[in-house]
Write an enzyme that holds these catalytic residues in place. Structure first.
Site, PDB file in Angstrom:
ATOM      1  N   HIS A   2       2.999 -45.795  -9.678  1.00 18.99           N
ATOM      2  CA  HIS A   2       4.053 -46.197  -8.841  1.00 18.99           C
ATOM      3  C   HIS A   2       3.412 -46.615  -7.606  1.00 18.99           C
ATOM      4  O   HIS A   2       3.685 -47.821  -7.208  1.00 18.99           O
ATOM      5  CB  HIS A   2       4.570 -44.799  -8.736  1.00 18.99           C
ATOM      6  CG  HIS A   2       4.993 -44.024  -9.985  1.00 18.99           C
ATOM      7  ND1 HIS A   2       5.089 -42.725 -10.206  1.00 18.99           N
ATOM      8  CD2 HIS A   2       5.618 -44.567 -10.977  1.00 18.99           C
ATOM      9  CE1 HIS A   2       5.558 -42.387 -11.143  1.00 18.99           C
ATOM     10  NE2 HIS A   2       5.943 -43.632 -11.729  1.00 18.99           N
ATOM     11  N   LYS A  43       7.704 -52.617  -1.454  1.00 15.02           N
ATOM     12  CA  LYS A  43       8.171 -51.261  -1.696  1.00 15.02           C
ATOM     13  C   LYS A  43       7.524 -50.741  -2.717  1.00 15.02           C
ATOM     14  O   LYS A  43       7.670 -51.224  -4.175  1.00 15.02           O
ATOM     15  CB  LYS A  43       9.439 -51.244  -1.760  1.00 15.02           C
ATOM     16  CG  LYS A  43      10.027 -49.773  -1.683  1.00 15.02           C
ATOM     17  CD  LYS A  43      11.343 -49.449  -1.178  1.00 15.02           C
ATOM     18  CE  LYS A  43      11.772 -48.063  -0.875  1.00 15.02           C
ATOM     19  NZ  LYS A  43      12.460 -47.671  -0.012  1.00 15.02           N
ATOM     20  N   ASP A  57       6.163 -33.340 -12.597  1.00 14.37           N
ATOM     21  CA  ASP A  57       6.290 -34.732 -12.346  1.00 14.37           C
ATOM     22  C   ASP A  57       6.840 -35.283 -13.403  1.00 14.37           C
ATOM     23  O   ASP A  57       7.285 -34.541 -14.487  1.00 14.37           O
ATOM     24  CB  ASP A  57       4.963 -35.346 -11.656  1.00 14.37           C
ATOM     25  CG  ASP A  57       3.804 -35.789 -12.909  1.00 14.37           C
ATOM     26  OD1 ASP A  57       4.067 -35.228 -14.048  1.00 14.37           O
ATOM     27  OD2 ASP A  57       3.042 -36.339 -12.427  1.00 14.37           O
ATOM     28  N   ASN A  66      11.642 -32.585  -4.093  1.00 14.90           N
ATOM     29  CA  ASN A  66      13.006 -32.271  -4.564  1.00 14.90           C
ATOM     30  C   ASN A  66      13.352 -31.168  -3.341  1.00 14.90           C
ATOM     31  O   ASN A  66      13.122 -29.971  -3.840  1.00 14.90           O
ATOM     32  CB  ASN A  66      13.425 -31.855  -5.768  1.00 14.90           C
ATOM     33  CG  ASN A  66      14.914 -31.672  -5.913  1.00 14.90           C
ATOM     34  OD1 ASN A  66      15.619 -31.058  -5.463  1.00 14.90           O
ATOM     35  ND2 ASN A  66      15.575 -32.496  -6.921  1.00 14.90           N
ATOM     36  N   ASP A 121       2.894 -39.567  -6.191  1.00 16.89           N
ATOM     37  CA  ASP A 121       1.531 -39.996  -6.971  1.00 16.89           C
ATOM     38  C   ASP A 121       0.625 -40.656  -5.899  1.00 16.89           C
ATOM     39  O   ASP A 121      -0.421 -40.517  -5.876  1.00 16.89           O
ATOM     40  CB  ASP A 121       1.853 -40.985  -7.876  1.00 16.89           C
ATOM     41  CG  ASP A 121       2.186 -40.303  -9.242  1.00 16.89           C
ATOM     42  OD1 ASP A 121       2.264 -38.903  -9.219  1.00 16.89           O
ATOM     43  OD2 ASP A 121       2.413 -41.360 -10.042  1.00 16.89           O
ATOM     44  N   ARG A 175       7.951 -39.700   4.041  1.00 19.32           N
ATOM     45  CA  ARG A 175       8.887 -39.282   5.350  1.00 19.32           C
ATOM     46  C   ARG A 175       8.441 -39.793   6.451  1.00 19.32           C
ATOM     47  O   ARG A 175       7.339 -39.659   6.797  1.00 19.32           O
ATOM     48  CB  ARG A 175       9.177 -37.875   5.201  1.00 19.32           C
ATOM     49  CG  ARG A 175       9.690 -37.073   3.982  1.00 19.32           C
ATOM     50  CD  ARG A 175      11.191 -37.438   3.676  1.00 19.32           C
ATOM     51  NE  ARG A 175      11.538 -36.803   2.384  1.00 19.32           N
ATOM     52  CZ  ARG A 175      11.879 -37.905   1.392  1.00 19.32           C
ATOM     53  NH1 ARG A 175      11.956 -39.081   1.736  1.00 19.32           N
ATOM     54  NH2 ARG A 175      12.254 -37.558   0.086  1.00 19.32           N
ATOM     55  N   ARG A 220      18.256 -31.303   5.471  1.00 18.71           N
ATOM     56  CA  ARG A 220      16.792 -31.545   5.066  1.00 18.71           C
ATOM     57  C   ARG A 220      16.216 -31.596   6.286  1.00 18.71           C
ATOM     58  O   ARG A 220      16.224 -32.628   7.087  1.00 18.71           O
ATOM     59  CB  ARG A 220      16.826 -32.904   4.220  1.00 18.71           C
ATOM     60  CG  ARG A 220      15.453 -33.098   3.810  1.00 18.71           C
ATOM     61  CD  ARG A 220      15.735 -34.223   2.692  1.00 18.71           C
ATOM     62  NE  ARG A 220      16.494 -35.463   3.174  1.00 18.71           N
ATOM     63  CZ  ARG A 220      15.825 -36.490   3.758  1.00 18.71           C
ATOM     64  NH1 ARG A 220      14.635 -36.618   3.979  1.00 18.71           N
ATOM     65  NH2 ARG A 220      16.690 -37.530   4.079  1.00 18.71           N
TER      66      ARG A 220
HETATM   67 FE   LIG Z   1       2.375 -37.771 -10.897  1.00 19.52          FE
END
Ligand SMILES: [Fe+2]
Length: 579
Positions: free
Chosen positions: A11, A36, A147, A306, A330, A413, A493
């Site tokens: 990823h 991205k 994950d 999450n 990751d 973030r 959040r």
């Molecule tokens: Fe992972």
């Protein structure tokens, strides 16, 4: 001792450099290439890390890769053989990429960097676990990773003591909570592997009507371990996440990707899968505490992002202290792998808790000025205190303010260095930022940054949340006063900030608090839809000019949109295709 950890080819590619165990530099490749979730070999992130540490390739003592390609290769081969011939297309499509990338890593290191020194391979879940445990500063902790999938494991648990990190149990592919969540991400019309947080953001708008239906897909034991009924899924054998039986069970076909309509049904589905995820996570956390007798928990893996589930773990499980490092997905495994080598294999002394999330590139005023001058930007250079007061005043007068300071954040973030700020009290500010700046769906609220000493007064939470990885309810006294950051279910959040974490950002919110009595601002990442968060001052200026942001503060320079020369660029709508 210089150790380079790498994560790539799946990823989010990233690199992390430890110098004597201290994380000197860590960054995702996407920020440099502007692509991205770039998964390619992170040559830009590596070059940046070496620059930051002022060392050359020859000074690297060891490189460690975040997982074991051959074991993953083995899993792919076995599942292909198991499902042959249904899996033949995936086999044909997937294999050449494997051969060309992962298995050629030593060659790539030589070609791209002229590195020929030691190369080691960690394991996927060990890298996740290490990224949380070795940066927690605790000398004893329980560890939980959850994950999509690594080599074979999709979740693991264990114990860290001193330099030892021992994973004692795991759940194996194809049974995966992360992949179940991704399947529903896709089912609700969002992109897999990147838009899971949108599903989480959608959940509070629905009712948990389909929990029982989802439990036909996943059987959860009292200890939180689970098995999926694979007759509904396709990810282990084909190109799709799930099959027609899945859609038949749910009662409707999937929502088309990027559809403008969001029927109630999918909101209810989002709420239901979030409900099941929270239940599994709380049960897993509880059983890890019971098995280890340790109430301090380190958590990592994509599901640890999450933050609603994280908030539930704090409230509803026996976990007393929870640590999740800012890059829990990751990308963070680049850091984890580096610590596997440093602490576990080389047995070097532990370091204190991760000192800062600001591990990416930073630019001084001269460098900022050079970038701005290239675009003939019109700015005012200001002294620190005057800049803070003026910026607080602009936020108070409902301006949308770009806030670009210091080194870039590690993890997904923005934490006050590559952020867009606004007044959380303004009832329309959420719509203004959503529509004019971010070009994104209107349903998601923004996150708040709050002065740490006020967190317990504004939110129903008894601890700091420095990395925006906990969700809690807005306190009764503040409900209705912070609309832009309050979700439909009254939650938020949260990122808390103290002066030690970052004096400049803290002092800005403090200046805003002193003017207004409100210790909270909206903090959203500085990027537009589909783009990575900005990295350089040039990226920041272009983001400023391509959106309807009113003000940009870059280092000591304050810019008003109205003063800027016209930029010869496509409009944001053309540029980013407002999809
Ligand atoms: Fe992972």
């Amino acid at each position: 001792m210089n150790i380079l950890g790498l994560s790539c080819y799946y990823h989010d590619a990233a690199a992390c450099l430890l110098v004597d165990g201290q994380p000197i530099a860590a960054a995702s490749e996407e920020r440099f290439t502007r692509k991205k979730q770039d998964s390619g070999f992170p040559v830009n992130a590596i070059r940046y890390a070496l620059r930051e540490a002022e060392i050359g390739v020859g000074d690297i003592d060891g490189v460690i890769f975040y997982d074991k390609p051959l074991i993953k290769f083995d899993r792919l081969l076995r599942s292909q053989v198991h499902h042959f011939p249904a899996s033949f297309k995936q086999f044909v499509d997937g294999m050449p990429r494997w051969v060309a990338t992962k298995l050629r890593l030593p060659k790539t290191l030589k070609e791209e960097l002229n590195y020929t020194g030691p190369l080691l391979y960690s394991e996927h879940h060990l890298s996740h676990a290490a990224s949380a445990y070795y940066t927690s500063g605790w000398d004893e902790a329980a560890v939980l990773t959850v994950d999509g999938v690594g080599e074979w494991a999709t979740a693991s648990w264990g114990v860290g003591r001193g330099n030892d990190l021992d994973l004692k149990g795991e759940i194996r592919f194809p049974h995966s909570l992360g992949l179940l969540y991704s399947a529903f991400t896709y089912y609700c019309g969002f992109k897999v592997n990147s838009a899971e947080y949108k599903l989480m953001g959608l959940a509070p708008y629905g009712q948990p009507k389909y929990v029982d239906t989802i439990k036909q897909l996943i059987r959860v034991a009292p200890d939180g371990t689970f098995r999926l009924d694979m007759k509904y899924f396709d990810y282990d054998k084909g190109q799709q996440m799930f099959n027609e039986d899945f859609e038949a069970l749910m009662g409707r076909p999937r929502r088309p990707l990027g559809d403008s309509e969001m029927p109630e049904f999918y909101k209810d589905v989002a709420r239901s899968i979030q409900w099941v995820t929270e239940e599994v996570m709380v049960k897993l956390a509880t059983s890890v505490v019971e098995r280890t007798g340790i109430k301090r928990l380190c958590m990592a893996g994509g599901v640890a992002l999450n933050c609603v589930a994280n908030g539930k773990i704090i409230r509803d499980s026996p976990v007393e202290e929870l640590f999740v490092q800012p890059a829990a997905g990751d990308a963070g495994e680049a850091m984890g792998a580096a610590y596997v080598l440093y602490n576990q294999l080389l047995n070097r002394p532990r370091v204190p808790r991760l000192p800062t999330p600001y591990l990416g590139p930073g630019y001084n005023d001269a460098e900022v000025k050079a970038d701005l001058d290239r675009y003939k930007a019109v700015y005012t250079k200001m002294e620190r205190q005057a800049l803070l007061e003026r910026t607080a005043e602009l936020i108070d007068s409902d301006k949308v303010v770009g806030w670009y300071q210091g080194r870039m954040e590690w993890g997904p973030r923005a934490l006050g260095h590559r952020s867009i700020l606004g007044d959380a009290r303004h009832p329309k500010m959420r719509d203004i930022i959503n529509m004019k700046i971010k070009f994104r769906e209107g349903f998601r609220p923004f996150a708040p940054s709050v002065l740490e000493e006020h967190i317990g007064e504004v939110f129903e939470i008894d601890r700091p949340s420095p990395y925006m990885l906990l969700v809690a309810q807005v306190a009764e006294a503040w409900l209705g006063k912070l609309e832009a950051i309050t979700h439909v279910d009254g939650s938020a959040r949260i990122q808390s900030i103290n002066r030690e974490q970052d004096a400049m950002y803290y002092d800005l919110i403090k200046a805003f608090y002193e003017r207004t009595g409100c210790p909270v601002v909206i903090n959203t990442s500085m990027n537009v839809r589909g783009e990575p968060i900005v990295c350089t001052p040039e990226d920041a200026y272009l983001c400023f000019m391509r959106t309807n942001m009113d003000v940009m503060v870059c280092g000591s320079f304050l810019m008003m949109k109205a003063d800027q020369p016209k930029l010869e660029l496509a409009t944001a709508a053309e540029e980013f295709g407002l999809d």
